[in-house]
Design an enzyme around this catalytic site. Structure first.
Site, mmCIF file in Angstrom:
data_model
loop_
_atom_site.group_PDB
_atom_site.id
_atom_site.type_symbol
_atom_site.label_atom_id
_atom_site.label_comp_id
_atom_site.label_asym_id
_atom_site.label_seq_id
_atom_site.Cartn_x
_atom_site.Cartn_y
_atom_site.Cartn_z
ATOM 1 C CG LEU A 1 32.817 61.664 3.853
ATOM 2 C CD1 LEU A 1 33.723 62.849 3.863
ATOM 3 C CD2 LEU A 1 32.987 60.975 2.820
ATOM 4 N N GLY A 2 32.712 59.292 8.030
ATOM 5 C CA GLY A 2 33.462 58.746 9.254
ATOM 6 C C GLY A 2 33.020 59.410 10.407
ATOM 7 C CG ASP B 1 43.829 62.290 17.663
ATOM 8 O OD1 ASP B 1 44.590 61.316 17.814
ATOM 9 O OD2 ASP B 1 42.748 62.328 17.468
ATOM 10 N N GLY C 1 34.728 61.052 13.452
ATOM 11 C CA GLY C 1 36.113 61.537 13.979
ATOM 12 C C GLY C 1 36.051 61.854 15.580
ATOM 13 N N GLY C 2 37.092 62.029 16.188
ATOM 14 C CA GLY C 2 37.049 62.324 17.673
ATOM 15 C C GLY C 2 36.317 63.396 18.095
ATOM 16 C CG PHE C 3 37.256 67.032 17.796
ATOM 17 C CD1 PHE C 3 37.518 67.354 19.004
ATOM 18 C CD2 PHE C 3 38.351 66.567 17.366
ATOM 19 C CE1 PHE C 3 38.762 67.281 19.693
ATOM 20 C CE2 PHE C 3 39.513 66.645 17.756
ATOM 21 C CZ PHE C 3 39.736 67.158 18.947
ATOM 22 N N GLY C 4 33.509 64.322 16.227
ATOM 23 C CA GLY C 4 32.106 64.407 15.881
ATOM 24 C C GLY C 4 32.208 63.783 14.652
ATOM 25 C CB VAL D 1 33.374 63.638 8.529
ATOM 26 C CG1 VAL D 1 34.060 64.759 7.650
ATOM 27 C CG2 VAL D 1 34.613 63.911 10.096
#
Ligand SMILES: *[C@@H]1O[C@H](CO)[C@@H](O)[C@H](O)[C@H]1NC(C)=O
Ligand SMILES: *[C@@H]1O[C@H](CO)[C@@H](O)[C@H](O)[C@H]1NC(C)=O
Ligand SMILES: *[C@@H]1O[C@H](CO)[C@@H](O)[C@H](O)[C@H]1NC(C)=O
Ligand SMILES: *[C@@H]1O[C@H](CO)[C@@H](O)[C@H](O)[C@H]1NC(C)=O
Ligand SMILES: *[C@@H]1O[C@H](CO)[C@@H](O)[C@H](O)[C@H]1NC(C)=O
Ligand SMILES: *[C@@H]1O[C@H](CO)[C@@H](O)[C@H](O)[C@H]1NC(C)=O
Ligand SMILES: *[C@@H]1O[C@H](CO)[C@@H](O)[C@H](O)[C@H]1NC(C)=O
Ligand SMILES: *[C@@H]1O[C@H](CO)[C@@H](O)[C@H](O)[C@H]1NC(C)=O
Ligand SMILES: *[C@@H]1O[C@H](CO)[C@@H](O)[C@H](O)[C@H]1NC(C)=O
Ligand SMILES: *[C@@H]1O[C@H](CO)[C@@H](O)[C@H](O)[C@H]1NC(C)=O
Ligand SMILES: *[C@@H]1O[C@H](CO)[C@@H](O)[C@H](O)[C@H]1NC(C)=O
Ligand SMILES: *[C@@H]1O[C@H](CO)[C@@H](O)[C@H](O)[C@H]1NC(C)=O
Length: 798
Positions: A484-485, A603, A487-490, A492
């Site tokens: 899906l995308g 964030d 993100g900053g943390f990994g 998705v």
């Protein structure tokens, strides 16, 4: 104070003590034998940090206490007479009497002895800048008595907890009786040997109730220490305590230093047995330790009633009891925790409540209770079970055992397959560790087995534990099609479980700098955050180094997907946008204020606002900052802690953040929603202004409604007014100085009530120079800013 100063100057002059200015300044903080401090005068420490004087509490009783001079709540860090309140302050005074004893008098009669004895004639008492009130011999400055040796419920930096072994005395905190009554209550906090180390120990009515666990190195800052069961010195917390201890033949104590200014450092042992810091954040949450070791420091006690089990606890609810009976005990020496213990020990008791000043106890008996929604009904503490299905207990256990065994077998099989497939080798030791953690996770009460519940969550904050195999299968082995995308943390992924349920999976980057147990604890906390405007965490999956979070799936993607797309933005009419703004505000307010754990999102941005099927907003990635601890020593860690353009100036420049940094991000988001433009999308205009700067120019020129997204076809005067008001609120949120920005509760009420007048915004923060600079290098839009020796990688949203 001034009068006192003049008096002292005259005094000093007359007795020729010397014309040393230092001494004069000190005198304002000092009271000598023969002097009095009455209800209208106060002592102020040399640098003005602390004030000492009389005050009258809500209950109309008066006390003599110390507080931080600039603390607007004027919380009392020490009380001279908590158990002997004064009824009439008009004639009351603090004095050093003829025998050299510090006393409180009323109409000339001694009513309270503050120091424990008299010390002869030539002595004085000084309020120091560390908050210590010291009675000393004038001639040799020998300390005779000090308030730090006689603490109430607050530990200030530099105060000791523990034992002076030579003097045979202990430094112990005692909680207040209730929120309103400061008299000594049920809890005490001490520093004593426990389980082969020295620990902080909370006792309830003398019985050990909670212990801090061992002192250990803080994971995030090796120079600092923390306790096993306390939330101290976490990486994103602005509060950093430097703990130290001493253990030798003379003394055994614990103390801390708080190196930063600008706050009111204090640890308060509250009347429910929690340890709080000055902003009310719980450093240790012990309320409702019920005699079981729950892994958070609660100490198991013997003699538990057979009718109670570990899955039961008390929760505050608006309850009505059915076929109810109740008893009321107006004994004014019992407080909330006594009442809880009585109810717990009585197998027929379903709930309890105290009376208004926190004394007395009403217990409820009956067959059951219902929860009412009436806001004015009295909330009570009622017994709830984390297991709702109370029937067929025996067979349930069988099912649980089978389910656990089946899932373990599945898990082992899945692990084995993946193990073979990848041909990677886990070292034996690592595997053993993993097994241990997995066992703990499965055994933990807060986790359900999805096989048992069919993936459905039932009640409260139960988390599901998903096997790696089922997640891998649901995402087609993490195929790019399901991504899906990022993100900053990994990344998705979207997943579809066997039962057809759709989920979103966030695969955390491997170096989260955190052990699994801490990860689990954080996750359980975050799962407790429940609000319609927060994305729901369903569970997690842990496999080897992999940690994944499972969320509910949001079919309508994120706000930026609509807002910044020429065509799709038509879907967002003004009502929908207003609804999104209000929803995000509510979600943020909950995180800041009502969630009990005070989360700062850090964030917030359009891509972190997800939309459900009705276009209602849900904030995502909240609590990630807590889960994903930053590891500064590893160069390859992804250290994303904010998004350029949404970051408040004080955070971007100085690295300090607070709830007001989130308010800033919220303000940027509001302006983006109204204008349909990204904050940093203005570079094609002749001057390199960002959206905030542009909005500010328009505001100054009186054309603020020009900011409106042209595709918004506003109808009517009311809508125009709403639009301008919303932009106005947005501008209030992005003001340069954090103090000027309103907090989220004001923002939400301003949004919700058109009659609340709005203050005039001051100049907002916008970095024209930086922005222009950044745009010249369109290739590398991430840059490193070095703040306080801490390197933060700042990523820009696209
Ligand atoms: C308190 O003491 C000051 C002088 O220190 C005096 O002027 C004032 O009247 C006293 N107030 C009361 C209520 O006695
Ligand atoms: C305190 O005193 C005020 C004024 O005399 C009175 O109105 C109030 O009820 C009192 N409060 C309590 C808790 O007794
Ligand atoms: C408090 O004491 C003063 C002086 O002793 C007296 O005049 C006053 O009436 C008292 N007030 C109350 C409420 O008892
Ligand atoms: C205060 O202490 C003295 C002895 O120093 C004692 O005689 C007196 O009774 C005490 N007064 C109170 C109110 O406790
Ligand atoms: C009290 O102490 C001061 C300061 O050391 C000294 O100058 C003074 O003589 C002392 N007074 C008495 C009565 O002992
Ligand atoms: C312990 O008490 C003794 C006697 O009161 C005092 O001299 C000493 O300084 C105290 N020790 C500490 C560490 O406070
Ligand atoms: C001081 O605390 C110790 C435990 O650390 C306890 O054994 C002792 O009785 C206490 N002493 C006093 C005077 O309270
Ligand atoms: C004592 O400490 C050990 C090691 O930290 C721990 O495993 C054990 O559970 C502790 N026991 C109690 C009663 O807290
Ligand atoms: C903690 O305090 C000690 C003693 O004052 C000091 O030596 C040390 O540098 C401090 N540590 C940190 C990380 O501030
Ligand atoms: C009030 O409660 C305390 C503690 O439970 C008890 O010792 C005391 O006897 C009770 N007083 C009355 C009047 O029941
Ligand atoms: C129970 O005590 C708390 C704390 O003192 C207080 O805030 C609350 O109002 C009391 N409950 C009732 C029903 O009065
Ligand atoms: C609480 O209020 C009751 C009267 O409602 C009073 O009798 C009692 O003394 C108060 N308790 C405390 C600790 O102030």
């Amino acid at each position: 104070m001034t009068r006192h100063k003049i008096f002292c100057i005259i005094f000093v002059f007359l007795f020729s003590y010397g014309f040393n200015t230092h001494y004069l300044a000190e005198a304002a903080a000092t009271i000598r034998a023969g002097e009095q401090l009455n209800s209208t005068s106060q002592l102020v420490s040399e640098e003005g940090k602390f004030t000492l004087g009389f005050f009258t509490a809500e209950t109309n009783f008066s006390y003599f206490g110390i507080w931080y001079t600039n603390d607007d709540q004027a919380r009392k860090v020490w009380l001279a007479n908590r158990n002997q309140p004064i009824l009439n302050t008009t004639s009351a005074a603090l004095a050093i009497d003829k025998t050299g004893q510090l006393v409180i008098t009323s109409a000339g009669r001694i009513v309270v002895n503050v120091s424990d004895q008299g010390y002869g004639g030539n002595i004085s008492a000084t309020l120091q800048d560390d908050g210590n009130f010291v009675l000393a011999d004038e001639s040799d400055r020998r300390v005779l008595w000090q308030s730090f040796d006689d603490p109430t419920d607050t530990l200030l930096p530099g105060m000791k907890l523990g034992s002076n072994l030579t003097a045979g005395k202990n430094w112990t905190l005692n909680s207040g009786f209730s929120a309103q009554v400061p008299a000594s209550g049920a809890f005490s906090l001490s520093w004593e040997p426990f389980n082969e180390s020295n620990q902080l120990v909370i006792r309830r009515r003398g019985e050990v109730y909670w212990t801090s666990g061992r002192l250990m190195q803080s994971q995030d800052d090796p120079a600092l220490q923390t306790f096993e069961f306390m939330t101290l010195n976490s990486p994103f917390d602005a509060y950093k305590y430097n703990l130290s201890t001493r253990d030798d033949a003379e003394a055994r104590y614990f103390t801390y230093i708080f190196p930063r200014d600008g706050r009111f450092p204090m640890w308060i042992l509250d009347f429910q047995g929690n340890i709080r810091q000055d902003d009310s954040f719980n450093l240790a949450t012990t309320a409702f330790c019920l005699g079981y070791d729950n892994g958070n420091g609660c100490v198991a006690s013997s003699g538990l009633p057979v009718c109670r089990s570990q899955d039961l606890r008390f929760e505050e609810k608006n309850a009505e009891f059915i076929n109810g009976d109740s008893t009321f005990d107006d004994n004014t020496t019992i407080s909330l925790s006594d009442c809880m213990r009585r109810c717990w020990d009585d197998c027929n008791c379903l709930g309890f409540v105290n009376s208004s000043n926190g004394t007395g106890c009403t217990m409820y008996f009956g067959t059951s209770y219902t929860i009412t929604d009436q806001p004015n009904s009295v909330s009570k503490y009622v017994l709830v079970s984390s297991k709702t299905d109370k029937k067929a207990k025996g067979s349930k256990w069988v099912w649980i055992v089978i389910a656990v065994v089946v899932s373990l077998v599945l898990l082992i099989l899945a692990s084995f397959c993946v193990f073979r497939m990848r041909k990677t080798r886990l070292k034996e030791e690592e595997e053993r560790k993993r097994e241990k953690y997995l066992q703990e996770l499965i055994a933990s009460d807060s986790f359900n087995n999805p096989d048992e519940t069919g993936g459905e969550r039932r009640e409260g904050h139960d988390l599901n534990f998903y096997s790696f195999g089922s997640i891998a299968a649901s995402t087609n082995d993490f195929s790019d099609d399901n991504k899906l995308g990022q993100g900053g943390f990994g990344p998705v992924y979207k997943g579809k479980l066997l039962d057809g349920k759709e989920i979103a999976i966030k695969r955390l980057a491997k170096t989260s700098g955190q052990g699994l147990v801490e990860f689990k604890n954080e996750l359980v906390l975050i799962a407790k955050l429940q609000h319609t405007n927060l994305v729901r965490v369903l569970g997690c999956c842990i496999y080897g180094d992999e940690k994944m979070l499972i969320y509910e799936y949001m079919p309508n993607k994120s706000l930026d997907y609509f807002l910044f797309d020429e065509i799709k933005r038509d879907v967002l009419d003004w009502q929908k946008r207003l609804n999104i703004i209000e929803g995000v505000g509510q979600g943020l307010l909950y995180l800041h204020k009502y969630s009990r754990m005070r989360v700062i999102h850090r964030d917030l941005k359009a891509s972190n606002v997800l939309l459900n099927e009705n276009m209602n907003p849900k904030i995502a990635d909240f609590g990630m900052a807590r889960i994903f601890k930053q590891d500064e020593t590893q160069a390859n860690t992804i250290r994303v802690v904010g998004t350029y353009g949404y970051m408040s100036p004080e955070y971007a420049m100085e690295g300090t953040f607070s709830v007001k940094s989130d308010v800033f991000s919220f303000g940027v988001l509001v302006l983006e929603i109204v204008s349909g433009r990204r904050n940093n999308s203005f570079y094609n205009i002749d001057r390199p202004l960002n959206l905030i700067g542009y909005a500010w120019e328009l505001w100054k020129g009186g054309h603020v409604s020009d900011l409106k997204d042209p595709t918004l076809k506003a109808k009517g005067v009311d809508v125009e007014k709403q639009l301008s008001r919303t932009i106005h609120i947005g501008l209030l949120c992005v003001q340069e100085s954090a103090e000027d920005r309103p907090d989220m509760s004001s923002v939400v009420s301003m949004l919700g009530n058109e009659n609340i007048p709005l203050p005039i915004p001051k100049q907002p923060a916008f970095f024209t120079g930086r922005n222009a600079l950044d745009l010249t290098s369109s290739e590398s839009r991430s840059k490193d800013i070095s703040v306080n020796d801490m390197s933060i990688t700042v990523m820009e949203a696209r």
